[in-house]
Design a protein around this motif. Structure first.
Motif, mmCIF file in Angstrom:
data_model
loop_
_atom_site.group_PDB
_atom_site.id
_atom_site.type_symbol
_atom_site.label_atom_id
_atom_site.label_comp_id
_atom_site.label_asym_id
_atom_site.label_seq_id
_atom_site.Cartn_x
_atom_site.Cartn_y
_atom_site.Cartn_z
ATOM 1 N N ALA A 173 -56.492 18.486 -7.808
ATOM 2 C CA ALA A 173 -57.110 17.378 -7.950
ATOM 3 C C ALA A 173 -57.659 16.863 -6.136
ATOM 4 O O ALA A 173 -56.487 17.123 -5.607
ATOM 5 C CB ALA A 173 -56.565 16.087 -8.568
ATOM 6 N N ILE A 174 -58.525 16.271 -6.188
ATOM 7 C CA ILE A 174 -58.869 15.514 -4.715
ATOM 8 C C ILE A 174 -58.806 14.000 -4.732
ATOM 9 O O ILE A 174 -59.525 13.502 -5.748
ATOM 10 C CB ILE A 174 -60.064 16.247 -3.897
ATOM 11 C CG1 ILE A 174 -59.898 17.645 -3.674
ATOM 12 C CG2 ILE A 174 -60.077 15.274 -2.806
ATOM 13 C CD1 ILE A 174 -60.986 18.115 -2.948
ATOM 14 N N ALA A 211 -49.946 8.691 -1.649
ATOM 15 C CA ALA A 211 -49.014 9.647 -1.482
ATOM 16 C C ALA A 211 -47.722 8.945 -2.011
ATOM 17 O O ALA A 211 -47.123 9.590 -2.896
ATOM 18 C CB ALA A 211 -48.905 10.202 -0.227
ATOM 19 N N LYS A 212 -47.460 7.850 -1.541
ATOM 20 C CA LYS A 212 -46.241 6.831 -1.969
ATOM 21 C C LYS A 212 -46.286 6.640 -3.384
ATOM 22 O O LYS A 212 -45.257 6.636 -4.095
ATOM 23 C CB LYS A 212 -46.274 5.773 -1.078
ATOM 24 C CG LYS A 212 -45.619 5.985 0.068
ATOM 25 C CD LYS A 212 -45.332 4.674 0.715
ATOM 26 C CE LYS A 212 -45.046 4.750 2.187
ATOM 27 N NZ LYS A 212 -45.581 3.516 3.047
ATOM 28 N N ALA A 261 -51.141 14.942 1.892
ATOM 29 C CA ALA A 261 -51.753 13.777 2.256
ATOM 30 C C ALA A 261 -52.155 14.055 3.702
ATOM 31 O O ALA A 261 -51.439 14.382 4.585
ATOM 32 C CB ALA A 261 -50.942 12.618 2.397
ATOM 33 N N ILE A 262 -53.515 14.114 4.009
ATOM 34 C CA ILE A 262 -53.892 14.518 5.342
ATOM 35 C C ILE A 262 -54.373 13.257 6.108
ATOM 36 O O ILE A 262 -55.438 12.835 5.557
ATOM 37 C CB ILE A 262 -55.208 15.722 5.456
ATOM 38 C CG1 ILE A 262 -54.236 16.748 4.749
ATOM 39 C CG2 ILE A 262 -55.710 15.808 6.554
ATOM 40 C CD1 ILE A 262 -55.354 18.084 4.658
ATOM 41 N N VAL A 278 -52.467 18.149 -5.494
ATOM 42 C CA VAL A 278 -53.254 16.997 -5.599
ATOM 43 C C VAL A 278 -53.598 16.779 -3.803
ATOM 44 O O VAL A 278 -52.539 16.663 -2.998
ATOM 45 C CB VAL A 278 -52.558 15.649 -5.789
ATOM 46 C CG1 VAL A 278 -53.428 14.529 -5.438
ATOM 47 C CG2 VAL A 278 -52.258 15.839 -7.259
ATOM 48 N N LEU A 279 -54.761 16.980 -3.361
ATOM 49 C CA LEU A 279 -55.203 16.604 -1.892
ATOM 50 C C LEU A 279 -55.552 15.251 -1.754
ATOM 51 O O LEU A 279 -56.452 14.788 -2.506
ATOM 52 C CB LEU A 279 -56.113 17.556 -1.727
ATOM 53 C CG LEU A 279 -56.672 17.161 -0.355
ATOM 54 C CD1 LEU A 279 -55.820 17.705 0.938
ATOM 55 C CD2 LEU A 279 -57.988 18.109 0.036
ATOM 56 N N ILE A 280 -55.028 14.675 -0.635
ATOM 57 C CA ILE A 280 -55.517 12.992 -0.497
ATOM 58 C C ILE A 280 -55.998 13.139 0.759
ATOM 59 O O ILE A 280 -55.348 13.463 1.795
ATOM 60 C CB ILE A 280 -54.321 12.082 -0.709
ATOM 61 C CG1 ILE A 280 -53.469 12.178 -1.955
ATOM 62 C CG2 ILE A 280 -54.647 10.688 -0.591
ATOM 63 C CD1 ILE A 280 -52.120 11.836 -2.099
ATOM 64 N N LEU A 281 -57.247 12.770 1.064
ATOM 65 C CA LEU A 281 -57.752 12.670 2.336
ATOM 66 C C LEU A 281 -58.809 11.503 2.339
ATOM 67 O O LEU A 281 -59.140 11.034 1.372
ATOM 68 C CB LEU A 281 -58.288 13.962 2.994
ATOM 69 C CG LEU A 281 -59.757 14.319 2.547
ATOM 70 C CD1 LEU A 281 -59.839 15.781 3.421
ATOM 71 C CD2 LEU A 281 -59.606 14.829 1.173
#
Ligand SMILES: Nc1ncnc2c1ncn2[C@@H]1O[C@H](COP(=O)(O)OP(=O)(O)OP(=O)(O)O)[C@@H](O)[C@H]1O
Length: 459
Positions: A229-230, A242-243, A257-258, A285-288
């Motif tokens: 997921a993004i 992310a938290k 998390a980027i 999971v990618l968070i950006l």
């Protein structure tokens, strides 16, 4: 009791014996404690001594020449007798250690047989407070019989993880159900997106985390619905997302998390993420940020993700912006847009948001403009005819019915029951001398202004 020794042990025992001693190594039993003590002293005396079995027999042979043939023949015989004894044990057929085991698939007890394709729900759908997102179709007795033989086509319940179920509030439970139905195409055939437009503070983040966690772990086919997921959000919220994942899932999900780093470094991480084809991806999971996505879009367009979630999604109101174009090109079947304020200026912005999540349900931009925007806006004009007003409200109704299938909005009023009771206290107090002075001056100035305006406009 007869005790057998490993060849290396036998060699040690033999080497300890005096040449005249004629003892069978297999009869040399020592109690375990003294044996253990002996072993440690052996280890000191014979560091890393390795003896090969063949070499040992040769040694016995060569000893024979010095010690006398008879003595060695006895040693060899006892050694081979022991070997025969072990071989006899090993030759015995294997006996299944299960009582009453009849063998075959008809037995309930199966040893060494893996039941392939056994499908079961990940969480108990009948437990207290379970939130079931998918119910498998009822099976006829015949179907049940055939599926007990071949389970590979059976569907299972999709149940929200109990660790999330226990914290979800009622409106969040229905929100998660709505999200799940949308992204699995249950609400609009062939469309897998939705807009969650709940007011601020209703917990859109938690609802999305629940959705992502369920998709990553479950499906009616008992495999993950999506492996990756993004989450795209404003840069100030990257760490927060992310938290929140950590807070609710206790580190169960693998997030990346980027929010900083060199371009090459980020490109490398994103490439690894996007090309990961495994069902259980390394990073799930990618968070950006929106800016980050736009800058590295060329990398992210090289693969596929199961779902993309755009927080503060009203940023995508302009379908011609670079961010919109970059995100729209992403190969993601399921799309969720979060926004507390989905309609800001005009209907075309609304179209952009809905088109992003469910392309085609409102037609093309020009079709939308012609079919909905013009008649609705015309009907709002003060000089609109009765016919135009009627057509406008008809089109508005049609539009609402269409978008309501993929938009959910709840207001903050449902939170009141979770807030403490509001207590109002009225406290009267006198003005201080300075406050009285300021107040009188203010009142006088306002009175003067009003008097002046009355003179000006002849009131
Ligand atoms: N069921 C819950 N139990 C306890 N705390 C919750 C629950 N749901 C949400 N919260 C908390 O309420 C706060 C607000 O939630 P959240 O930020 O997800 O709201 P939001 O709708 O996404 O708001 P925004 O529009 O500002 O993003 C968060 O700190 C979150 O952890």
């Amino acid at each position: 009791m007869r005790r057998s020794y490993a060849p290396s042990r036998v060699s040690i025992i033999l080497s300890e014996q005096s040449p005249n001693e004629n003892r069978d190594p297999n009869t040399l039993y020592k109690p375990p404690t003294s044996l253990a003590r002996k072993r440690s002293s052996d280890a000191k005396r014979f560091p890393n001594k390795r003896v090969c079995y063949k070499q040992l027999l040769d040694e016995i042979d060569s000893d024979g020449e010095t010690d006398g043939k008879e003595k060695n023949e006895t040693r060899k015989m006892s050694y081979f007798n022991h070997e025969q004894f072990i071989l006899q044990i090993l030759k015995k057929p294997f006996k299944v250690p299960l009582e009453g085991y009849a063998g075959g698939s008809s037995s309930s007890k199966c040893l060494g047989m893996r039941r392939t394709g056994l499908r079961v729900a990940l969480h108990d759908p009948y437990s207290d407070g379970a939130l079931v997102l998918y119910y498998p179709p009822e099976q006829s007795p015949q179907e049940q019989l055939s599926s007990s033989k071949d389970n590979s086509k059976t569907q299972v319940h999709v149940v929200v993880d109990p660790i999330l179920c226990q914290v979800l509030r009622p409106h969040q439970r229905s929100g998660v159900k709505f999200l799940y139905e949308c992204v699995t195409g249950k609400r609009i055939e062939g469309s897998y997106g939705c807009v969650m437009a709940d007011e601020m503070g209703l917990g859109k983040t938690l609802q999305c985390i629940t959705l992502v966690w369920t998709l990553i772990r479950q499906s009616p086919e008992a495999v993950p619905t999506a492996s990756k997921a993004i989450i795209v959000c404003p840069s100030s919220l990257v760490k927060n997302w992310a938290k929140e994942f950590d807070k609710w899932l206790f580190g169960r999900v693998r997030c990346l998390a980027i929010d900083s780093g060199s371009k090459d470094e980020i490109d490398k991480k994103l490439l690894q993420f996007i090309l990961d084809q495994r069902v259980r991806a390394g990073v799930q999971v990618l968070i950006l940020s929106y800016e980050g996505f736009r800058l590295h879009a060329n990398v992210l367009h090289r693969g596929e993700v199961g779902i993309v979630i755009c927080d503060e999604g009203h940023r995508l109101k302009n379908s011609e912006s670079q961010t919109y174009t970059a995100l729209n090109k992403l190969n993601a079947k399921r799309r969720v847009l979060l926004s507390g304020t989905p309609i800001q200026n005009d209907l075309l912005e609304y179209f952009s948001l809905v088109h992003f999540v469910n392309a085609g349900i409102l037609g093309t931009e020009s079709e939308f403009h012609k079919t909905y925007e013009i008649p609705i806006m015309r009907s709002r004009d003060s000089d609109a005819s009765e016919k135009e007003r009627e057509k406008g409200s008809e089109k508005l109704q049609e539009l609402i019915e269409l978008v309501n299938r993929c938009i959910i909005r709840r207001t903050a009023s449902i939170l009141t029951k979770y807030l403490p009771v509001k207590v109002e206290q009225l406290v009267c107090c006198r003005l201080s001398p300075l406050q009285t002075k300021l107040y009188k001056r203010f009142v006088k100035s306002k009175t003067d202004q009003v008097r002046y305006l009355c003179i000006l406009y002849n009131f």
